[in-house]
Design a protein around this motif. Structure first.
Motif, PDB file in Angstrom:
ATOM      1  N   GLU A   1       3.872  -5.681  -6.346  1.00 23.48           N
ATOM      2  CA  GLU A   1       2.803  -4.783  -6.761  1.00 23.48           C
ATOM      3  C   GLU A   1       2.744  -3.585  -5.819  1.00 23.48           C
ATOM      4  O   GLU A   1       2.980  -3.717  -4.613  1.00 23.48           O
ATOM      5  CB  GLU A   1       1.447  -5.499  -6.748  1.00 23.48           C
ATOM      6  N   PHE A   2       2.428  -2.427  -6.378  1.00 25.64           N
ATOM      7  CA  PHE A   2       2.164  -1.224  -5.595  1.00 25.64           C
ATOM      8  C   PHE A   2       0.732  -0.781  -5.875  1.00 25.64           C
ATOM      9  O   PHE A   2       0.306  -0.753  -7.035  1.00 25.64           O
ATOM     10  CB  PHE A   2       3.115  -0.090  -5.975  1.00 25.64           C
ATOM     11  N   VAL A   3       0.001  -0.425  -4.830  1.00 21.29           N
ATOM     12  CA  VAL A   3      -1.355   0.089  -4.994  1.00 21.29           C
ATOM     13  C   VAL A   3      -1.499   1.388  -4.209  1.00 21.29           C
ATOM     14  O   VAL A   3      -1.208   1.433  -3.010  1.00 21.29           O
ATOM     15  CB  VAL A   3      -2.420  -0.923  -4.523  1.00 21.29           C
ATOM     16  N   GLU A   4      -1.923   2.427  -4.905  1.00 21.70           N
ATOM     17  CA  GLU A   4      -2.292   3.685  -4.261  1.00 21.70           C
ATOM     18  C   GLU A   4      -3.819   3.742  -4.270  1.00 21.70           C
ATOM     19  O   GLU A   4      -4.439   3.915  -5.323  1.00 21.70           O
ATOM     20  CB  GLU A   4      -1.688   4.874  -5.003  1.00 21.70           C
ATOM     21  N   THR A   5      -4.415   3.556  -3.112  1.00 18.07           N
ATOM     22  CA  THR A   5      -5.866   3.413  -3.015  1.00 18.07           C
ATOM     23  C   THR A   5      -6.553   4.768  -3.137  1.00 18.07           C
ATOM     24  O   THR A   5      -6.160   5.735  -2.483  1.00 18.07           O
ATOM     25  CB  THR A   5      -6.247   2.757  -1.678  1.00 18.07           C
ATOM     26  N   HIS A   6      -7.590   4.819  -3.976  1.00 20.41           N
ATOM     27  CA  HIS A   6      -8.384   6.034  -4.135  1.00 20.41           C
ATOM     28  C   HIS A   6      -9.746   5.923  -3.462  1.00 20.41           C
ATOM     29  O   HIS A   6     -10.279   6.911  -2.962  1.00 20.41           O
ATOM     30  CB  HIS A   6      -8.596   6.341  -5.626  1.00 20.41           C
ATOM     31  N   LYS A   7     -10.312   4.707  -3.460  1.00 18.69           N
ATOM     32  CA  LYS A   7     -11.670   4.539  -2.941  1.00 18.69           C
ATOM     33  C   LYS A   7     -11.864   3.103  -2.487  1.00 18.69           C
ATOM     34  O   LYS A   7     -11.427   2.165  -3.165  1.00 18.69           O
ATOM     35  CB  LYS A   7     -12.696   4.875  -4.034  1.00 18.69           C
ATOM     36  N   VAL A   8     -12.496   2.913  -1.322  1.00 13.43           N
ATOM     37  CA  VAL A   8     -12.854   1.569  -0.861  1.00 13.43           C
ATOM     38  C   VAL A   8     -14.306   1.587  -0.384  1.00 13.43           C
ATOM     39  O   VAL A   8     -14.773   2.587   0.165  1.00 13.43           O
ATOM     40  CB  VAL A   8     -11.942   1.070   0.282  1.00 13.43           C
ATOM     41  N   PRO A   9     -15.029   0.479  -0.584  1.00 12.92           N
ATOM     42  CA  PRO A   9     -16.412   0.411  -0.104  1.00 12.92           C
ATOM     43  C   PRO A   9     -16.461   0.186   1.400  1.00 12.92           C
ATOM     44  O   PRO A   9     -15.713  -0.633   1.933  1.00 12.92           O
ATOM     45  CB  PRO A   9     -16.983  -0.788  -0.868  1.00 12.92           C
TER      46      PRO A   9
ATOM     47  N   ASP B   1       0.867  -1.172   0.000  1.00 12.59           N
ATOM     48  CA  ASP B   1       0.000   0.000   0.000  1.00 12.59           C
ATOM     49  C   ASP B   1       0.908   1.227   0.000  1.00 12.59           C
ATOM     50  O   ASP B   1       1.753   1.379   0.895  1.00 12.59           O
ATOM     51  CB  ASP B   1      -0.879  -0.021   1.254  1.00 12.59           C
ATOM     52  N   VAL B   2       0.769   2.090  -1.005  1.00 12.14           N
ATOM     53  CA  VAL B   2       1.711   3.199  -1.155  1.00 12.14           C
ATOM     54  C   VAL B   2       0.983   4.521  -1.337  1.00 12.14           C
ATOM     55  O   VAL B   2      -0.190   4.573  -1.705  1.00 12.14           O
ATOM     56  CB  VAL B   2       2.671   2.974  -2.353  1.00 12.14           C
ATOM     57  N   ILE B   3       1.717   5.586  -1.094  1.00  9.60           N
ATOM     58  CA  ILE B   3       1.295   6.951  -1.393  1.00  9.60           C
ATOM     59  C   ILE B   3       2.426   7.592  -2.187  1.00  9.60           C
ATOM     60  O   ILE B   3       3.603   7.369  -1.891  1.00  9.60           O
ATOM     61  CB  ILE B   3       1.015   7.741  -0.104  1.00  9.60           C
ATOM     62  N   GLY B   4       2.081   8.366  -3.207  1.00  7.02           N
ATOM     63  CA  GLY B   4       3.109   9.005  -4.026  1.00  7.02           C
ATOM     64  C   GLY B   4       3.634   8.086  -5.115  1.00  7.02           C
ATOM     65  O   GLY B   4       4.845   7.887  -5.242  1.00  7.02           O
ATOM     66  N   MET B   5       2.730   7.537  -5.919  1.00 11.50           N
ATOM     67  CA  MET B   5       3.111   6.561  -6.944  1.00 11.50           C
ATOM     68  C   MET B   5       4.113   7.131  -7.951  1.00 11.50           C
ATOM     69  O   MET B   5       5.052   6.433  -8.363  1.00 11.50           O
ATOM     70  CB  MET B   5       1.867   6.062  -7.677  1.00 11.50           C
ATOM     71  N   GLN B   6       3.948   8.377  -8.347  1.00 13.63           N
ATOM     72  CA  GLN B   6       4.851   8.944  -9.350  1.00 13.63           C
ATOM     73  C   GLN B   6       6.268   9.111  -8.801  1.00 13.63           C
ATOM     74  O   GLN B   6       7.253   8.871  -9.511  1.00 13.63           O
ATOM     75  CB  GLN B   6       4.298  10.280  -9.857  1.00 13.63           C
ATOM     76  N   SER B   7       6.387   9.503  -7.544  1.00 12.72           N
ATOM     77  CA  SER B   7       7.707   9.592  -6.917  1.00 12.72           C
ATOM     78  C   SER B   7       8.347   8.214  -6.821  1.00 12.72           C
ATOM     79  O   SER B   7       9.550   8.048  -7.074  1.00 12.72           O
ATOM     80  CB  SER B   7       7.593  10.210  -5.522  1.00 12.72           C
ATOM     81  N   LEU B   8       7.541   7.224  -6.464  1.00 11.09           N
ATOM     82  CA  LEU B   8       8.035   5.853  -6.370  1.00 11.09           C
ATOM     83  C   LEU B   8       8.481   5.347  -7.736  1.00 11.09           C
ATOM     84  O   LEU B   8       9.525   4.686  -7.862  1.00 11.09           O
ATOM     85  CB  LEU B   8       6.940   4.954  -5.797  1.00 11.09           C
ATOM     86  N   LYS B   9       7.715   5.665  -8.768  1.00 14.37           N
ATOM     87  CA  LYS B   9       8.067   5.246 -10.129  1.00 14.37           C
ATOM     88  C   LYS B   9       9.424   5.806 -10.536  1.00 14.37           C
ATOM     89  O   LYS B   9      10.267   5.083 -11.098  1.00 14.37           O
ATOM     90  CB  LYS B   9       6.985   5.702 -11.105  1.00 14.37           C
TER      91      LYS B   9
END
Length: 354
Positions: free
Chosen positions: A310-318, A263-271
């Motif tokens: 895998e990296f996931v930056e979550t935007h929305k969860v139910p 679970d990550v934040i800042g996907m573009q920086s990580l890329k």
């Protein structure tokens, strides 16, 4: 760009031939009873790892709300999942063991013994001096039950969720460039080469291994980090010969431990950081993907032995699916933990093992 933040291990992807049957087993023995999403769709972005073909798959992300990462259960819908051609041995290249945390390892061991589960070791101390043991599920996946005092909402379940993994590598020093330098597992708990007693009951475990246990030196923050909790990566390198790739001549989604997802934040920086270190994104959803009622941005890299990360930056969860209630993370402070009460709402989706 938002600064990179690795919040924790979100889930381990696991491939099955019967997803419903396997989930029931994990609910009973690992408490994975809260589905964050369940979805059936085509895996169009994963053709690099599925022979250039698009396959339908059924996926469930199940969590244990006491704390820890979850399981992303996978099953092909229009392809027969393939088992490894040869039995997986310790030191083979890829995710070998998933670590499950417990507040009382002795109680878990006693319960599993009573249930006649496939215990692969007695209860013993790890090289760190903590109680642990190994157990295999009915599908030959190996799990390590480890002690933990790090919990989100400790109740009566005997275990929590995922607290780490054991990964077979060909060269630990090369692998540290990813796991230590980029993913931030910078605290080396031990670095030992030996024949290990606790490996003796594992497949081909009676040989010399180098084992390096890594943890984050600083507590993680942001998003679901309190739920996911502290985690560890154990790298093992076989010294007598090089192991074979666990997914050699097989597809992503075939049986076994497919990937580890952070679970990550800042996907573009990580890329950018990954690319600078030679770990280019091999899959990138680029914007927001939808999986059932959940949404976010996902990507993949390979470690030096082609194990999938895998990296996931979550935007929305139910939160409450029937009422259409969702939690949006896009406009929140990326380094502030979600309120406990808000995360606990996920438990409203809990299912019972029938």
């Amino acid at each position: 760009m938002t600064k990179k933040n690795i919040c924790g291990i979100q889930q381990i992807g696991i491939g099955y031939k019967n997803i419903a049957e396997s989930w029931k087993w994990y609910i009973k023995y690992f408490g994975m009873d809260v589905p964050v999403f369940e979805d059936t769709a085509e895996a169009k972005l994963m053709t690099k790892y599925t022979g250039g073909q698009v396959f339908n798959r059924h996926a469930i992300l199940a969590m244990n709300m006491q704390g820890g990462g979850g399981f992303e259960l996978w099953q092909f819908k229009n392809r027969e999942p393939q088992n490894p051609k040869e039995a997986i041995k310790m030191g083979d290249l890829g995710i070998q063991i998933v670590k499950i945390k417990s507040p009382d390892v002795q109680k878990v061991y006693d319960f599993y013994t009573k249930e006649n589960l496939n215990l692969l070791s007695p209860l013993m101390k790890s090289p760190e001096g903590k109680l642990h043991f190994y157990v295999a599920d009915p599908y030959q996946n190996i799990f390590e039950i480890i002690e933990s005092k790090n919990w989100f909402n400790l109740k009566k379940q005997l275990t929590g969720g995922v607290a780490g993994v054991v990964i077979g590598v060909s060269d630990i020093n090369q692998s540290l460039k990813l796991y230590k330098d980029i993913l931030g597992y910078d605290d080396i708990i031990y670095d030992i080469s030996s024949i290990f007693e606790d490996f003796s009951g594992l497949p081909d475990g009676n040989t010399v291994f180098r084992r390096v246990l890594l943890r984050h030196s600083q507590a993680k923050s942001g998003g679901f980090s309190k739920l996911l909790g502290s985690t560890e990566i154990e790298l093992i390198e076989r010294k007598d010969k090089q192991g074979v790739k666990i997914y050699k001549d097989r597809f992503w989604g075939d049986t076994g431990f497919i990937h580890i997802c952070f679970d990550v934040i800042g996907m573009q920086s990580l890329k950018a950081e990954c690319a600078a270190a030679g770990f280019n994104f091999t899959v990138d959803s680029c914007d927001s993907f939808d999986m059932g009622k959940a949404a976010g941005h996902f990507s993949y890299i390979e470690d030096p032995d082609a194990t999938l990360i895998e990296f996931v930056e979550t935007h929305k969860v139910p939160i409450i699916k029937k009422l259409g209630l969702f939690l949006s993370l896009k406009n929140r402070n990326p380094h502030q933990n979600l309120p406990d009460w808000m995360v606990k709402l996920l438990a409203l989706n809990r299912v019972k093992c029938s």
